[in-house]
Design a protein around this motif. Structure first.
Motif, short mmCIF file in Angstrom:
data_model
loop_
_atom_site.label_atom_id
_atom_site.label_comp_id
_atom_site.label_asym_id
_atom_site.label_seq_id
_atom_site.Cartn_x
_atom_site.Cartn_y
_atom_site.Cartn_z
N LYS A 1 0.84 -1.20 0.00
CA LYS A 1 0.00 0.00 0.00
C LYS A 1 0.87 1.25 0.00
N TYR A 2 1.98 1.19 0.72
CA TYR A 2 2.88 2.35 0.77
C TYR A 2 3.47 2.65 -0.60
N ASP A 3 3.85 1.61 -1.35
CA ASP A 3 4.36 1.84 -2.70
C ASP A 3 3.32 2.56 -3.55
N TYR A 4 2.09 2.08 -3.47
CA TYR A 4 1.04 2.71 -4.28
C TYR A 4 0.71 4.11 -3.77
N TRP A 5 0.84 4.33 -2.46
CA TRP A 5 0.65 5.68 -1.95
C TRP A 5 1.73 6.62 -2.47
N LEU A 6 2.98 6.14 -2.50
CA LEU A 6 4.06 6.96 -3.05
C LEU A 6 3.76 7.36 -4.49
N THR B 1 3.77 7.48 22.91
CA THR B 1 2.60 7.06 23.68
C THR B 1 2.08 5.74 23.11
N ASP B 2 1.14 5.13 23.82
CA ASP B 2 0.53 3.91 23.31
C ASP B 2 -0.18 4.16 21.99
N GLN B 3 -0.81 5.34 21.87
CA GLN B 3 -1.48 5.67 20.60
C GLN B 3 -0.47 5.85 19.49
N ASP B 4 0.67 6.47 19.80
CA ASP B 4 1.74 6.60 18.81
C ASP B 4 2.16 5.22 18.29
N ILE B 5 2.37 4.29 19.22
CA ILE B 5 2.80 2.96 18.84
C ILE B 5 1.74 2.27 17.98
N HIS B 6 0.48 2.45 18.36
CA HIS B 6 -0.61 1.88 17.56
C HIS B 6 -0.56 2.40 16.13
N ASP B 7 -0.32 3.69 15.97
CA ASP B 7 -0.31 4.29 14.64
C ASP B 7 0.93 3.88 13.84
N ILE B 8 2.07 3.75 14.52
CA ILE B 8 3.28 3.31 13.81
C ILE B 8 3.09 1.88 13.29
N ILE B 9 2.48 1.03 14.10
CA ILE B 9 2.20 -0.33 13.65
C ILE B 9 1.23 -0.32 12.48
N ALA B 10 0.23 0.57 12.54
CA ALA B 10 -0.70 0.70 11.42
C ALA B 10 0.05 1.06 10.14
N PHE B 11 1.03 1.96 10.26
CA PHE B 11 1.82 2.29 9.07
C PHE B 11 2.64 1.11 8.60
N MET B 12 3.29 0.40 9.53
CA MET B 12 4.14 -0.72 9.12
C MET B 12 3.34 -1.81 8.42
N LYS B 13 2.07 -1.91 8.71
CA LYS B 13 1.22 -2.87 8.01
C LYS B 13 1.02 -2.48 6.55
N THR B 14 1.24 -1.21 6.22
CA THR B 14 1.13 -0.79 4.82
C THR B 14 2.33 -1.22 4.00
N LEU B 15 3.33 -1.85 4.63
CA LEU B 15 4.53 -2.29 3.92
C LEU B 15 4.42 -3.74 3.44
N SER B 16 3.26 -4.36 3.65
CA SER B 16 3.06 -5.74 3.21
C SER B 16 2.71 -5.78 1.73
N ASP B 17 3.36 -6.65 0.99
CA ASP B 17 3.08 -6.80 -0.44
C ASP B 17 1.71 -7.44 -0.66
N GLY B 18 1.18 -7.21 -1.87
CA GLY B 18 -0.10 -7.82 -2.24
C GLY B 18 -1.28 -6.91 -2.08
N PHE B 19 -1.07 -5.61 -1.91
CA PHE B 19 -2.19 -4.67 -1.75
C PHE B 19 -2.91 -4.49 -3.09
N ASP B 20 -4.22 -4.44 -3.02
CA ASP B 20 -5.04 -4.23 -4.21
C ASP B 20 -5.29 -2.74 -4.40
N ALA B 21 -4.45 -2.11 -5.22
CA ALA B 21 -4.58 -0.66 -5.42
C ALA B 21 -5.87 -0.30 -6.12
N LYS B 22 -6.36 -1.18 -6.98
CA LYS B 22 -7.60 -0.89 -7.72
C LYS B 22 -8.82 -0.88 -6.81
N GLY B 23 -8.73 -1.64 -5.71
CA GLY B 23 -9.86 -1.70 -4.80
C GLY B 23 -9.81 -0.67 -3.70
N SER B 24 -8.78 0.16 -3.68
CA SER B 24 -8.66 1.16 -2.61
C SER B 24 -9.44 2.41 -2.92
#
Length: 483
Positions: A285-290, A460-483
């Motif tokens: 997802k991050y690649d497609y966001w870039l 903060t705990d919320q910061d960590i939650h959001d950083i993990i949310a971003f790191m999940k965007t680094l997984s291959d196989g995102f469907d850019a057409k469906g976003s």
């Protein structure tokens, strides 16, 4: 000459072309005052709106203010590896990669520890894998992912060696580097000259320079595929169903030259890893966001901001997040080595011996830099691509999810009692997986490790939650057409 407050300003011309009403300087000042008041009211209203609807607000990411939709306002073109049918050599390498008959047990292949279904990393949560002739011997480190290694340079110390045919004396370079301050890692800043840290290479300690060198290692490792000699590997290759492919590509004489047979086989495995797009897909997802083809949520954008913040998470200090100047996608590692001081993992059988220490670059599995003790405890910085798919983390597999990893970074210095065990007297055993004489090698200068005991953690705990949310965007196989 100064004008009086009531002096008339030049008339405005309406669309008809007739002179408009005369605007005095005093009335202009009143108009400006009203405008300023309106802007102040709007700012208050916008702040209140942000508290109620934070997910709809812009986020500053790497100095860029994102729009309300989560789109990248400055999309780039990423230069991915060319996609083409696999060559005959790469197809041969694929056969070897999945061939269990090449192991002493007859049940283990490269893919056993590097599963295509899990980004070419283990598909289980064991801290180390079992191998050996009877599949009962435990390894010492979790196998790293084989993805995104196509741009990895050979191991070096000091300035990038690049493509050079001149032999490098690592011991001499390391001796010259001894006592020189380590370059500080700062997110999104121009990289400090990687002057005095090791860089490049493969495996956790960089002891292999090429994919070809890396491929032969597990085949002769007694706790992995467990062939006693390279000749044993050659003998097994001669019995395979694809031996005729070797003859066709390299000539029939290759069957009488074990050394050449092994060399070409490992070269083929390397070609498979380089040519097959699944090893470097760049479809996150991050690649497609870039590229402006996907939108990030507010949490993902905030996580990216923190990831790139040199005073907060500072992840990008080592896990580079920006495309290169020529458009190469980021691989989320600077390929350098760090001593992080992660806690000892008691689940590794070798660690039952209190005298055993895995010290990375300076041993025990590479011996050429054993005397360069300034590198003891340093391990290769892995890519964070597909990091959310991993089941164990760090060189000793001590953690099993990203929350544990982020807590380690956040609390290691500020609350070490939450990270390390205590000894019999109740004292916290900080850096307990490294002999005390090498504790000075551990990074305490880069954020978030620059905090002291008792300080407020960087995140903060919320910061960590959001950083993990971003790191999940680094997984291959995102469907850019469906976003």
């Amino acid at each position: 000459m100064n004008q009086a407050p009531d002096a008339a300003l030049p008339p405005t011309l309406p669309a008809s072309g007739e002179p408009g009403p005369v605007l005095t300087r005093r009335s202009a000042l009143r108009l400006l005052a009203r405008s300023a008041a309106c802007l102040a009211i709007a700012a208050v209203a916008l702040s209140a709106y942000a508290l109620v609807y934070p997910e709809r607000m812009p986020a500053a990411v790497g100095g860029i203010v994102e729009d309300l939709t989560g789109a990248n306002p400055r999309p780039v073109h990423l230069l991915r590896p060319a996609s083409a049918p696999l060559s005959a050599v790469a197809l041969l390498g694929k056969e070897i990669f999945f061939d269990q008959s090449l192991s002493a047990s007859g049940t283990q292949s490269c893919a056993s520890c590097h599963s295509p279904k899990n980004s070419y990393a283990p598909d289980n949560a064991f801290p180390v894998q079992l191998g050996g002739a009877h599949m009962t011997d435990a390894g010492f480190r979790p196998p790293p992912s084989l993805t995104y290694l196509y741009r990895q340079a050979p191991f070096s110390i000091g300035p990038d060696q690049g493509d050079t045919d001149v032999p490098v004396d690592l011991t001499q370079l390391a001796s010259q580097a001894s006592g020189v301050a380590r370059a500080q890692k700062t997110a999104l800043a121009a990289p400090a000259a990687p002057a005095m840290v090791p860089q490049g290479g493969l495996f956790w300690d960089g002891r292999a320079d090429t994919l070809q060198d890396q491929a032969i290692g597990p085949l002769t490792n007694p706790v992995e595929m467990a062939n006693k000699t390279p000749e044993d590997v050659a003998h097994k290759l001669l019995q395979t169903k694809y031996i005729d492919q070797f003859k066709q590509m390299f000539g029939p004489a290759i069957v009488g030259n074990p050394s050449l047979l092994i060399s070409e086989a490992m070269f083929a495995v390397g070609r498979y890893q380089i040519e097959d797009p699944s090893f470097h897909a760049f479809t996150s997802k991050y690649d497609y966001w870039l590229e402006g083809k996907a939108r990030l949520t507010h949490a993902e954008l905030h996580g990216l901001q923190l990831f790139n913040d040199k005073d907060k998470a500072n992840c990008a200090g080592c896990h580079l997040s920006q495309p290169s100047k020529d458009g190469l996608p980021p691989v989320f590692t600077d390929t350098q080595y760090e001593a992080l001081g992660v806690p000892r993992n008691p689940a590794i059988p070798a660690n039952k011996d209190p005298k055993f220490f895995d010290m990375g670059v300076c041993g025990p599995f590479r011996g050429d830099l054993a005397k360069q003790t300034q590198y003891c405890g340093m391990f290769l910085t892995p890519t964070l691509r597909n990091v959310a798919n991993r089941k164990v983390f760090f060189h000793n597999g001590v953690y099993h999810d990203l929350k544990q990893v982020m807590d380690f970074y956040n609390l290691r210095n500020t609350s070490p009692e939450k990270i390390y065990p205590r000894d019999a007297s109740g004292k916290v055993q900080k850096y307990n997986d490294l002999p005390p004489q090498f504790h000075a090698n551990v990074d305490v200068s880069d954020a978030p490790f620059d905090r002291k005991f008792g300080d407020q953690p960087a995140m903060t705990d919320q910061d960590i939650h959001d950083i993990i949310a971003f790191m999940k965007t680094l997984s291959d196989g995102f469907d850019a057409k469906g976003s």
